[in-house]
Design an enzyme around this catalytic site. Structure first.
Site, mmCIF file in Angstrom:
data_model
loop_
_atom_site.group_PDB
_atom_site.id
_atom_site.type_symbol
_atom_site.label_atom_id
_atom_site.label_comp_id
_atom_site.label_asym_id
_atom_site.label_seq_id
_atom_site.Cartn_x
_atom_site.Cartn_y
_atom_site.Cartn_z
ATOM 1 N N ALA A 21 1.906 -5.921 5.080
ATOM 2 C CA ALA A 21 1.819 -7.219 4.216
ATOM 3 C C ALA A 21 1.564 -6.909 2.983
ATOM 4 C CB ALA A 21 0.479 -8.006 4.758
ATOM 5 N N ASP A 22 2.202 -7.893 2.093
ATOM 6 C CA ASP A 22 2.037 -7.708 0.603
ATOM 7 C C ASP A 22 1.869 -9.165 0.238
ATOM 8 O OD1 ASP A 22 2.347 -5.903 -1.780
ATOM 9 O OD2 ASP A 22 3.254 -7.847 -2.393
ATOM 10 N N THR A 23 0.721 -9.442 -0.770
ATOM 11 C CA THR A 23 0.739 -10.720 -1.323
ATOM 12 C C THR A 23 0.992 -10.844 -2.590
ATOM 13 O OG1 THR A 23 -1.148 -10.996 0.310
ATOM 14 C CG2 THR A 23 -1.217 -12.371 -1.473
#
Length: 208
Positions: A78-80
């Site tokens: 994941a990347d935010t």
């Protein structure tokens, strides 16, 4: 005969690990994937979140190919990204980063995008993008300074951690709260379940 399912989290983020644990999932391995997170020229925040989550998952997948025990694993990455309009805010590493981010977010709305990428044991790649809208109250300089002194902002996208002191800044939040923390749980679990992973298998041993 049941097949032992293994999950690799391609992130070293303590928040993502804690969120998975909250959902009753204990990653079998945590494998941070170091990728260049610099946005491309004119790249939209949502495109950046999707691209980086994919890069992280693929890097973890490649590094595990030679490991017999983990080659047939589910890999979750994941990347935010926090953005005001098309402007992408950094992961704050310095006091100036944090002050600038909080000053920009003060009294206005911003969006938090998380790209989720799952690579299945069979090599299938699935992605989701989650968007949450957040509005902060107006932050007087003394409150910004007090928050900066807490140190909570270090390494956080947009210079704040909503699950901590900065939760008191939020006037309105529309969408997934866990997305703002770092991993949208509903969408992550749905992605895993849709590909045959059983996220509920250990719920019978959950602590009260």
């Amino acid at each position: 005969m049941s097949i032992l399912q293994k999950l690799v989290l391609a992130s070293g983020s303590p928040r993502r690990i804690e969120l998975l644990q909250q959902a009753g999932i204990e990653p079998d391995r945590v494998l941070p994937a170091d990728v260049d997170e610099t946005p491309l020229r004119a790249e939209h925040p949502r495109s950046l979140a999707k691209r980086l989550s994919k890069d992280k998952a693929e890097k973890a997948f490649a590094s595990l190919k030679s490991e017999e025990d983990f080659a047939p694993a589910f890999i979750l990455a994941a990347d935010t990204v926090v953005a005001v309009g098309r402007r992408i805010l950094p992961k704050a590493e310095t006091i100036d980063d944090a002050v600038n981010c909080l000053g920009l977010l003060s009294g206005r709305s911003h969006r938090v995008y998380s790209g989720i990428c799952l690579i299945t044991p069979g090599g299938k790649l699935r992605q989701r993008l989650v968007e949450t809208r957040v509005r902060f109250k107006r932050l007087p300089r003394e409150e910004i300074d007090a928050y900066v002194a807490s140190g909570e902002w270090r390494g956080k996208a947009g210079g704040y951690a909503v699950q901590g002191l900065a939760g008191s800044f939020v006037v309105k939040l529309v969408g997934s709260y866990t997305n703002v923390v770092g991993l949208p749980l509903y969408e992550s679990i749905a992605l895993l379940s849709g590909e045959g992973f059983k996220p509920h298998k250990n719920w019978h041993v959950a602590r009260p």
